[in-house]
Design an enzyme around this catalytic site. Structure first.
Site, PDB file in Angstrom:
ATOM      1  N   TYR A  34     -13.728  40.398 -23.578  1.00  0.00           N
ATOM      2  CA  TYR A  34     -13.042  39.372 -24.363  1.00  0.00           C
ATOM      3  C   TYR A  34     -12.110  39.995 -25.379  1.00  0.00           C
ATOM      4  CZ  TYR A  34     -15.985  40.046 -28.546  1.00  0.00           C
ATOM      5  OH  TYR A  34     -16.592  40.555 -29.667  1.00  0.00           O
ATOM      6  N   LYS A 152     -14.926  46.230 -24.887  1.00  0.00           N
ATOM      7  CA  LYS A 152     -15.191  44.980 -25.623  1.00  0.00           C
ATOM      8  C   LYS A 152     -15.812  43.958 -24.668  1.00  0.00           C
ATOM      9  CE  LYS A 152     -13.044  42.010 -29.138  1.00  0.00           C
ATOM     10  NZ  LYS A 152     -13.820  42.392 -30.324  1.00  0.00           N
ATOM     11  N   GLU A 184     -20.824  50.928 -37.015  1.00  0.00           N
ATOM     12  CA  GLU A 184     -19.868  49.867 -37.378  1.00  0.00           C
ATOM     13  C   GLU A 184     -20.638  48.629 -37.793  1.00  0.00           C
ATOM     14  OE1 GLU A 184     -17.553  49.040 -33.816  1.00  0.00           O
ATOM     15  OE2 GLU A 184     -19.333  49.224 -32.573  1.00  0.00           O
ATOM     16  N   LEU A 208     -16.248  50.266 -31.339  1.00  0.00           N
ATOM     17  CA  LEU A 208     -15.083  49.596 -30.769  1.00  0.00           C
ATOM     18  C   LEU A 208     -13.818  50.166 -31.406  1.00  0.00           C
ATOM     19  CD1 LEU A 208     -14.215  47.238 -28.865  1.00  0.00           C
ATOM     20  CD2 LEU A 208     -13.968  45.888 -30.934  1.00  0.00           C
TER      21      LEU A 208
END
Length: 288
Positions: A34, A152, A184, A208
């Protein structure tokens, strides 16, 4: 709530008419990727960056992209227009589709069309966010996600659980820890500031590769700020002058507390606020 126009496999339709197969691999296996693109002043923020990362995610999973970049831009623009979005988000998801049954083996890509879905979220006041003025409080949690966070994917169960753990603790978000180091946030990249130096984890498979991250670091360097890309611990973060996160939907979000320890004066720091301002200004100018 007004009925949105959404996009499913080449068709625009009211959201209540949108359907996909119960055998879709996105639904059964989280076999999908996505992107979320922000809309400011009715225009798309960093569309190119999202399109490039989408292609990379699909490539890493041996998935075919069912739409050209030009057509994808057109779909984004049409949804902004149809839903009268001035400030908000466009969610895009591509899955491996369905060959009409469930199996661990991938269906034949020659005969199985990927599923592509897009919808909008109207968010007035997205840029002028009250949350950014007060700053976020974060907790730390163990990072137990799979090893390819640079793709992702729609496997968001653990980040969702992390958000709920934060909520339960009376906080806004969670930073994840692996081998003693911060990876993260649940849906954002994490940064600390010491003096004039911005420190954020280096790119790799553990995090990411944020589109907003890339833009913010570019602007920071242009503003003569020093950037160091390396791992840091929660203890180092708690001793920092300030901290912040970046994401496509929250832009630059100051962090004012980590595991109960207030940073600086316990209010959003000047570096984070300045970077947010620069990011919004520059991205508005470059929006398409």
């Amino acid at each position: 709530m007004t009925m949105r126009t959404v996009y499913v496999n080449g068709q625009y339709m009211p959201e209540n008419e949108a359907t996909i197969s119960i055998f879709d691999r996105g639904f059964l296996m989280a076999d999908g990727v996505y992107e979320v693109t922000s809309v400011l002043d009715g225009k798309l923020i960093d569309f190119d960056g999202h399109a490039v990362r989408l292609n990379r995610s699909l490539g890493e999973l041996d998935m075919r992209n069912p739409i050209s970049k030009e057509d994808l831009l057109e779909v984004h623009r049409e949804l902004v227009r149809a839903n009268e979005i001035d400030e908000g988000l466009i969610y895009l998801q591509i899955t491996r589709g369905s060959d009409g049954d469930r199996d661990f083996a991938f269906p034949d890509p020659e005969t199985t069309e990927p599923t592509i879905v897009l919808f909008t979220q109207n968010k007035p006041g997205l840029a002028d966010s009250p949350a950014a003025k007060k700053g976020a409080k974060v907790i730390s949690i163990d990072d137990i996600r799979w090893g390819r966070r640079d793709i992702k994917t729609v496997q968001l169960l653990y980040p969702s659980m992390g958000k709920m753990m934060a909520k339960k603790a009376g906080c806004d978000d969670a930073w994840m820890i692996e081998d003693g180091m911060v990876t993260e946030g649940t849906s954002n990249n994490a940064y600390i500031v010491k003096g004039n130096k911005i420190i954020t984890r280096h790119l790799g498979t553990e995090i990411l590769h944020g589109i907003t991250r890339a833009a913010v670091l570019r602007f920071a360097k242009e503003a003569q700020m020093e950037v160091e890309e390396r791992s840091f611990t929660i203890e180092e973060a708690q001793k920092a002058d300030e901290a912040f996160t970046t994401s496509a939907s929250a832009f630059v979000m100051p962090v004012v507390e980590i595991d109960g320890v207030a940073l600086g004066d316990g209010v959003p720091g000047k570096v984070a606020l300045r970077l947010r301002e620069i990011y919004l200004d520059e991205m508005r100018k470059a929006a398409v």
